[in-house]
Design an enzyme around this catalytic site. Sequence first.
Site, PDB file in Angstrom:
ATOM      1  N   GLU A 140       0.778  -1.132   0.104  1.00  0.00           N
ATOM      2  CA  GLU A 140       0.049  -0.061  -0.032  1.00  0.00           C
ATOM      3  C   GLU A 140       0.867   1.108  -0.142  1.00  0.00           C
ATOM      4  O   GLU A 140       2.034   1.323   0.512  1.00  0.00           O
ATOM      5  CB  GLU A 140      -0.959   0.019   1.385  1.00  0.00           C
ATOM      6  CG  GLU A 140      -1.879   1.155   1.554  1.00  0.00           C
ATOM      7  CD  GLU A 140      -2.749   1.014   2.662  1.00  0.00           C
ATOM      8  OE1 GLU A 140      -3.319   1.933   3.255  1.00  0.00           O
ATOM      9  OE2 GLU A 140      -2.965  -0.226   2.996  1.00  0.00           O
TER      10      GLU A 140
ATOM     11  N   GLU B 127      -2.989  10.849   2.890  1.00  0.00           N
ATOM     12  CA  GLU B 127      -3.893  10.912   3.828  1.00  0.00           C
ATOM     13  C   GLU B 127      -4.119  12.165   4.219  1.00  0.00           C
ATOM     14  O   GLU B 127      -3.114  12.786   4.800  1.00  0.00           O
ATOM     15  CB  GLU B 127      -3.833   9.907   4.899  1.00  0.00           C
ATOM     16  CG  GLU B 127      -3.833   8.449   4.627  1.00  0.00           C
ATOM     17  CD  GLU B 127      -3.554   7.376   5.833  1.00  0.00           C
ATOM     18  OE1 GLU B 127      -4.478   6.170   5.772  1.00  0.00           O
ATOM     19  OE2 GLU B 127      -2.664   7.693   6.449  1.00  0.00           O
TER      20      GLU B 127
END
Length: 262
Positions: free
Chosen positions: A149, A153
């Site tokens: 991943e 964010e």
Amino acid sequence: MRSTTTHPHRPATRRVLLVAALLVGLSATPALVPPAQAAIGGSFLDGFDYDNTARWHKADGWSNGGMFNAGWRADHVWHNGGVMGINLDTAGCPGGCSGKPYASGEYRTNDLYSYGRFETRMKSAPGGPGTVSSFYTYTGPSDGQPWDEIDVEILGKNTWQMQTNYFTNGVGGHETVIDLGFDAAAGFHDYAIEWWNGGTINWFVDGRLVHQENGSRGPLPTHPQRIMANLWPGIGVDGWLGPFTYAGQRTATYDWVRYTQY
């Protein structure tokens, strides 16, 4: 240019919760595109004028569980006026929200994408502790692969900052917090991840290099990944996100997504 502002690694308890939530929740995801049929996609630009189901699908009828305190609903991902939006609210909850008190959305590519540049123009959900607006790449058990991943964010507790992170074979703890110099919830800005084979991961904001990972903090991801976006409220991770208090619908908005294959 590496940011001079960094966060310490997330607390061990928080990382354990994240691993449990994602390995259980994501591995249990309904296989909308069976792993054996997931192609390796090429370069594209999607302006979000409509829901291109040949390229994307909406998570629907389940929840990651753990710290993710919302059920994914397809009707919470929308297209209008040349943008894609994700709503977070209480509509139909908890009965229609996989038992969670909130409903939200997650948008995923059907194909997997390897090394290249992943870009979006987005506006995060309005500020307030407890939420995450994201643009990221992911693969894991639901694709028959290890968990890799790469993250962008925007945490609602401070939308003047961006947090980067990556996971390789389920190992994360590579967070860095970047001071943006603007409010990510006040307007659209360009965010990019540049992932090089055997080299580096570079993060850009409005075309400016803001952070680089070269593997010195742990091996970099190697598996092709889906391109994803979601908005969610946390629970049990107040030390990271702050406590979430619902005060009406929040929306993260995406103007376009582009992938350039390297």
